[in-house]
Design a protein around this motif. Structure first.
Motif, PDB file in Angstrom:
ATOM      1  N   UNK A   1      -3.095   3.821 -20.056  1.00 11.05           N
ATOM      2  CA  UNK A   1      -1.859   3.301 -19.469  1.00 11.05           C
ATOM      3  C   UNK A   1      -2.120   2.927 -18.017  1.00 11.05           C
ATOM      4  N   UNK A   2      -1.260   2.062 -17.482  1.00 11.11           N
ATOM      5  CA  UNK A   2      -1.322   1.692 -16.071  1.00 11.11           C
ATOM      6  C   UNK A   2       0.090   1.648 -15.517  1.00 11.11           C
ATOM      7  N   UNK A   3       0.258   2.161 -14.306  1.00 12.33           N
ATOM      8  CA  UNK A   3       1.546   2.077 -13.632  1.00 12.33           C
ATOM      9  C   UNK A   3       1.451   1.018 -12.550  1.00 12.33           C
ATOM     10  N   UNK A   4       2.374   0.071 -12.560  1.00 12.07           N
ATOM     11  CA  UNK A   4       2.384  -1.031 -11.605  1.00 12.07           C
ATOM     12  C   UNK A   4       3.657  -0.922 -10.774  1.00 12.07           C
ATOM     13  N   UNK A   5       3.503  -0.906  -9.453  1.00 13.22           N
ATOM     14  CA  UNK A   5       4.676  -0.757  -8.586  1.00 13.22           C
ATOM     15  C   UNK A   5       4.883  -1.931  -7.639  1.00 13.22           C
ATOM     16  N   UNK A   6       3.863  -2.763  -7.420  1.00 14.46           N
ATOM     17  CA  UNK A   6       4.033  -3.921  -6.546  1.00 14.46           C
ATOM     18  C   UNK A   6       4.997  -4.905  -7.202  1.00 14.46           C
ATOM     19  N   UNK A   7       6.060  -5.251  -6.480  1.00 14.74           N
ATOM     20  CA  UNK A   7       7.130  -6.033  -7.092  1.00 14.74           C
ATOM     21  C   UNK A   7       6.675  -7.414  -7.520  1.00 14.74           C
TER      22      UNK A   7
ATOM     23  N   UNK B   1      -4.291   4.167 -11.750  1.00 14.22           N
ATOM     24  CA  UNK B   1      -3.479   4.121 -10.537  1.00 14.22           C
ATOM     25  C   UNK B   1      -4.245   3.403  -9.437  1.00 14.22           C
ATOM     26  N   UNK B   2      -3.609   2.406  -8.834  1.00 14.64           N
ATOM     27  CA  UNK B   2      -4.146   1.770  -7.633  1.00 14.64           C
ATOM     28  C   UNK B   2      -3.548   2.526  -6.453  1.00 14.64           C
ATOM     29  N   UNK B   3      -4.329   3.412  -5.871  1.00 13.77           N
ATOM     30  CA  UNK B   3      -3.791   4.297  -4.840  1.00 13.77           C
ATOM     31  C   UNK B   3      -3.545   3.596  -3.515  1.00 13.77           C
ATOM     32  N   UNK B   4      -3.938   2.340  -3.391  1.00 15.74           N
ATOM     33  CA  UNK B   4      -3.581   1.580  -2.187  1.00 15.74           C
ATOM     34  C   UNK B   4      -2.158   1.064  -2.254  1.00 15.74           C
ATOM     35  N   UNK B   5      -1.564   1.078  -3.444  1.00 12.42           N
ATOM     36  CA  UNK B   5      -0.196   0.567  -3.598  1.00 12.42           C
ATOM     37  C   UNK B   5       0.757   1.556  -4.241  1.00 12.42           C
ATOM     38  N   UNK B   6       0.280   2.365  -5.165  1.00 12.64           N
ATOM     39  CA  UNK B   6       1.151   3.356  -5.794  1.00 12.64           C
ATOM     40  C   UNK B   6       1.575   4.380  -4.754  1.00 12.64           C
ATOM     41  N   UNK B   7       2.856   4.709  -4.732  1.00 17.97           N
ATOM     42  CA  UNK B   7       3.311   5.647  -3.706  1.00 17.97           C
ATOM     43  C   UNK B   7       2.831   7.064  -3.992  1.00 17.97           C
TER      44      UNK B   7
END
Length: 709
Positions: A269-275, A352-358
């Protein structure tokens, strides 16, 4: 628009899942840099380790430096700051217990432009620039920002605040400053939703060197607690489907390619948070953020499904059908943390992209993983050593890699590039009509404020097909206001456009098929010799970058000096980057590419990327100059291919005249004069069919060739 601190298209057909897989896969591995920029060298390895988090999306991207001389805001200069007092009163409350609180600019998605209800740093400090970090202790308050905002911050901060100037020689970063000034054993509090996981980790590491502690305050944001009822409500505007003829690729194909990336990386799975990444991947556009066609949401993509965490009141029936077709389910926006914890409980390996995921999401997953293994350990009690060993690898694991969406979005497909080209021509027609109108008004002695000028430009743009919104707040700046790099005129505090001063206009628009960003600097009277020389040297830098040819995968920082060289020759420079990425009917600022003096961004430029070309020069309290076009990175047809690699150049997207009255032709070489004349020839050829009458005559008059004697 000026460049921000930051972070291609081969002629690919993007009509299939397999081609998109290739498109997405590029970000999952280290890009090969041309032989001149070897990422394997110890030097670049060290730079990458130290600076990899200094990207567009990181709260820690602002380097803090102080100001020894600050021109204070004349209003409320000596009045106690009631907001700071109320905030400090919360420090000692039960379950808080902190000695300092950090308020960044970002929302929970590390956005540059944010909804009004999330403008916490602006509320607490009074500084409204888009980049900055406020730090409040029991007896001090300091604000860090970069060179684009020095003059603006000087005007807006009251005497309770100390301005810390990024880029000047001197003082530490916010975390280093805190580490030094707090008493031993100090406690620093943050809202973990507002910091990327990387930024929070950097902060924790820095302050721990002086035995200070970082705490996450999950329950509520302290600024919100004092903002109370005067805080605006979260946006609830409707989401719309981004038409396939502009997107160029359907959602199912994008998701299929992303899932192949997940399998290859060993994640489920991947979580994406950048709008903007969510909007691009799902072919959706929103209206939650001024100037940016995005919606507040999280997206969780698994191998067998996808969930969009969003306020369902924004979802129209058309959007619902669109998502169902792509196999995307809806979940409440506020349920993201529980969903992440459930993933860990199921043993899912999460990308998780830790540069963008809070930090809140990253920490929730890590904590849930820890609990999983504790439970697993309890279940294993009493089992044989053999059975325990055979199951030792079972359990959830984080896959910490850069988002595969970032590069895919940056490398535009054919439909996206066509939409950008078409929208830029319509935008150019609106600007030609506007400039004719403005020149006539000034010539007739009409007094116009900077706000009235910006409003009139919006009127012309609204008449163009497909207009949606501005792409950022228009910078309409006369005289000394032009030196405030991110100046925003307000009705209650702006200047009348002065015919005898330089006028800088930086503006852009969002259309259904593209995003524009253009800056022109003009003079309605007679410019001084000094102004002409400065303008001409900025133009020379603009031309040099426009004509650059360079090896594929060259990082943007290598090209930055092209735009500064002519200014450097007489000891001048500017305090912002030269170019930023631009989205296709998306954010006007996007990564991962940039053209900047900030050499931490090692992202190579690729065919199909879009960047701005915007050198400038600014004399504080006097004038500002900037010339900006948008460019497409494209293959260059070179006779040689040293090292077996290809070479790249640029294609212009922006076609609006550059005022020749401001050009000192004696400084230009014959080739530079030819560039300007050829550019104006293209402007006339491409834009004149969209105009008639006086606007067409204005365009003709302003595209006539210069002759160098």
């Amino acid at each position: 628009m000026h460049s921000i601190p930051s972070q291609a298209i081969r002629p690919l057909s993007l009509s299939s899942s397999s081609s998109t897989s290739l498109y997405l896969r590029s970000i999952s591995s280290t890009f090969s840099i041309s032989p001149y920029f070897n990422l394997q060298s110890p030097v670049f390895a060290a730079i990458s380790r130290r600076l990899r988090r200094s990207t567009l999306r990181s709260c820690s991207s602002i380097t803090a430096k102080p100001s020894s001389e600050i021109r204070r805001n004349r209003t409320n200069n000596d009045e106690p700051d009631s907001k700071l007092r109320a905030l400090r009163d919360l420090f000692s409350k039960p379950n808080i217990g902190i000695d300092a609180y950090i308020i960044p600019s970002q929302d929970a998605h590390q956005s540059e432009f944010i909804a009004e209800c999330y403008m916490r740093r602006a509320y607490i400090s009074g500084f409204t620039g888009s980049a900055g970090t406020a730090v409040v202790t029991n007896d001090k308050a300091a604000l860090w920002t970069d060179g684009r905002y020095f003059l603006q911050a000087e005007k807006q901060l009251n005497s309770s605040w100390t301005l810390m100037r990024a880029g000047n020689h001197g003082v530490p970063t916010p975390s280093e400053w805190l580490a030094d000034i707090l008493a031993p054993g100090g406690v620093v509090g943050i809202d973990p939703f507002l910091f990327s996981a990387d930024a929070a980790e950097d902060l924790k590491e820095t302050i721990s060197r002086k035995n200070h502690k970082l705490v996450y305050l999950y329950d509520y944001n302290l600024v919100d607690a004092i903002w109370k009822d005067s805080r605006s409500k979260p946006p609830r505007g409707p989401i719309r489907v981004h038409d396939l003829r502009y997107a160029g690729l359907d959602v199912a194909s994008k998701l299929a390619s992303l899932r192949s990336e997940l399998k290859e990386a060993g994640s489920s799975a991947i979580i994406i948070s950048m709008l903007d990444e969510i909007a691009w991947l799902l072919n959706l556009r929103g209206s939650d953020v001024p100037n940016s066609p995005v919606m507040y949401a999280y997206l969780l993509v698994e191998l067998d499904g996808a969930k969009l965490f969003v306020d369902d009141c924004k979802v129209t029936s058309e959007v619902m059908d669109h998502l169902k077709t792509a196999g995307v389910e809806l979940r409440p926006y506020d349920s993201i943390i529980s969903a992440i914890e459930n993933l860990a409980e199921k043993g899912a390996n999460l990308w998780l992209d830790t540069s963008s995921i809070n930090a809140a999401i990253a920490n929730a997953y890590r904590s849930a993983c820890d609990k999983y293994f504790i439970r697993l350990g309890n279940k294993r009690k009493g089992k044989s050593k053999t059975s325990e060993t055979s199951n030792s690898q079972v359990g959830p694991t984080g896959v910490y890699k850069s988002s595969p969406i970032s590069m895919a979005k940056a490398i535009k497909n054919y439909a996206e590039l066509e939409g950008m080209r078409n929208s830029h021509l319509r935008d150019a027609a609106a600007l030609a009509q506007f400039w004719f109108w403005l020149e006539q008004e000034i010539l007739n002695g009409v007094k116009l404020t900077e706000v009235e000028v910006a409003d009139k430009l919006l009127e012309f743009r609204k008449k163009q097909d497909g207009f949606v919104d501005t792409s950022f707040d228009t910078i309409s700046a006369s005289g000394a206001n032009g030196a405030i790099i991110h100046y925003k005129p307000e009705p209650s505090d702006c200047s009348v456009v002065d015919a005898n001063k330089l006028f800088l206009l930086d503006s852009g628009a969002q259309y259904v098929d593209g995003t524009t960003d253009i800056t022109r600097t003009v003079h309605f009277g007679e410019p001084t010799a000094r102004q002409k020389e400065c303008f001409t040297r900025v133009l020379q830098g603009h031309i040099a970058l426009d004509q650059a040819v360079f090896p594929q995968d060259t990082p943007g920082f290598v090209l930055d000096a092209f735009a500064r060289s002519s200014l450097w020759k007489i000891g001048l420079d500017y305090r912002h980057g030269t170019g930023h990425g631009v989205g296709a009917a998306l954010n006007v600022h996007e990564g991962p590419q940039s053209i900047s003096f900030r050499f931490g961004n090692m992202t190579g430029l690729h065919n199909g990327m879009i960047v701005s070309n915007e050198p400038g020069y600014y004399e504080d309290h006097s004038f500002g100059i900037r010339i900006e076009n948008l460019l497409i990175v494209k293959d260059a047809n070179t006779p040689n291919h040293f090292g077996g690699i290809g070479y790249l150049g640029f294609e212009k997207l922006t076609f609006v005249p550059i005022q020749t009255k401001l050009v000192d032709i004696t400084l230009l070489s014959a080739s530079e004069v030819n560039w300007l004349n050829d550019y104006h020839s293209q402007v006339w050829e491409k834009v004149s069919p969209l105009l008639e009458g006086s606007a067409s005559e204005w365009l003709w008059n302003n595209t006539q060739p210069l002759v160098k004697s």
